[in-house]
Design an enzyme around this catalytic site. Structure first.
Site, PDB file in Angstrom:
ATOM      1  N   CYS A  73     132.158  64.736  47.336  1.00 41.17           N
ATOM      2  CA  CYS A  73     131.110  65.632  46.851  1.00 41.17           C
ATOM      3  C   CYS A  73     130.208  64.888  45.851  1.00 41.17           C
ATOM      4  O   CYS A  73     129.485  63.978  46.236  1.00 41.17           O
ATOM      5  CB  CYS A  73     131.714  66.911  46.281  1.00 41.17           C
ATOM      6  SG  CYS A  73     130.530  68.269  46.148  1.00 41.17           S
ATOM      7  N   HIS A 161     135.175  68.904  50.677  1.00 40.65           N
ATOM      8  CA  HIS A 161     136.362  68.774  49.827  1.00 40.65           C
ATOM      9  C   HIS A 161     137.627  68.685  50.675  1.00 40.65           C
ATOM     10  O   HIS A 161     138.213  69.709  51.031  1.00 40.65           O
ATOM     11  CB  HIS A 161     136.442  69.955  48.855  1.00 40.65           C
ATOM     12  CG  HIS A 161     135.404  69.882  47.790  1.00 40.65           C
ATOM     13  ND1 HIS A 161     135.596  69.171  46.625  1.00 40.65           N
ATOM     14  CD2 HIS A 161     134.147  70.384  47.737  1.00 40.65           C
ATOM     15  CE1 HIS A 161     134.504  69.257  45.882  1.00 40.65           C
ATOM     16  NE2 HIS A 161     133.611  69.979  46.534  1.00 40.65           N
ATOM     17  N   GLU A 163     140.505  67.947  49.731  1.00 38.90           N
ATOM     18  CA  GLU A 163     141.667  68.332  48.929  1.00 38.90           C
ATOM     19  C   GLU A 163     141.942  69.834  48.938  1.00 38.90           C
ATOM     20  O   GLU A 163     142.993  70.284  48.474  1.00 38.90           O
ATOM     21  CB  GLU A 163     141.490  67.846  47.483  1.00 38.90           C
ATOM     22  CG  GLU A 163     140.442  68.572  46.674  1.00 38.90           C
ATOM     23  CD  GLU A 163     139.002  68.115  46.882  1.00 38.90           C
ATOM     24  OE1 GLU A 163     138.153  68.496  46.063  1.00 38.90           O
ATOM     25  OE2 GLU A 163     138.714  67.382  47.853  1.00 38.90           O
TER      26      GLU A 163
END
EC number: 6.3.5.2
Length: 184
Positions: A73, A161, A163
């Protein structure tokens, strides 16, 4: 054992990046972005997301280290801006579940996700123009440059993202980066 540091750029998901690597058995540490570059002892760096470019600390200097870097990001945006690309406001801002088309099946970071994957996006700005040496490796209907790679310099970025649990193959992105850092 491969050692990867996660640079805290004050993003809301940074701890999840650290956890994802730890869960893969990586020797990982979450470090403040004010850590001097000469103090980093690692096989790779993750530049985390964050709220804005005004709070990136020494992150630009980490790009000069001779180890692989993954920007997530804001981390991807600062990589693009520092290396000669262009970042600007995106046409779509906010949170979204996005289908991303993988454009390079041979890309060591995200090629294994081809032909497409579902990801969680959370950003207002995006990379508008790639820096020299980078290739666009993924795109979507809401963001033209969803991922980029410069395999010669081992610099990689994803706008989404990996994660976050809503990203379907996020763990695979971290596995692939671990393998890049290990020289596999």
């Amino acid at each position: 054992m491969t050692r990867i540091v996660v640079v805290d750029n004050h993003g809301q998901f940074t701890h999840l990046e650290h956890r994802a690597l730890r869960d893969l058995g990586v020797d990982t540490e979450l470090i403040d972005n004010d850590t001097p570059p000469e103090e980093i002892d690692a096989d790779g760096i993750v530049l985390s997301g964050g709220p804005d470019m005004d709070r990136i600390g020494h992150s630009p200097a980490y790009l000069d280290l001779d180890i692989p870097v993954l920007g997530i990001c804001l981390g991807m945006q600062l990589m693009a801006a520092e290396l000669g690309g262009r970042v600007g406001a995106g046409d779509y801002g906010g949170y979204a579940d996005v289908t991303v088309s993988i454009e390079d099946e041979s890309d060591p970071l995200i090629g294994s996700l081809a032909p497409e994957t579902r990801v969680w996006a959370s950003h207002a700005d995006e990379v508008k123009e790639l820096p020299d040496g980078f290739e666009r490796t993924a795109t979507s209907e809401v963001c033209n440059i969803e991922a980029m790679s410069d395999t010669d310099r081992n610099r990689y970025g994803v706008q989404w993202h990996p994660e976050v649990a809503h990203t379907e193959a996020g763990e695979e992105v971290f596995e692939n980066f671990r393998d890049i850092c290990a020289g596999d």
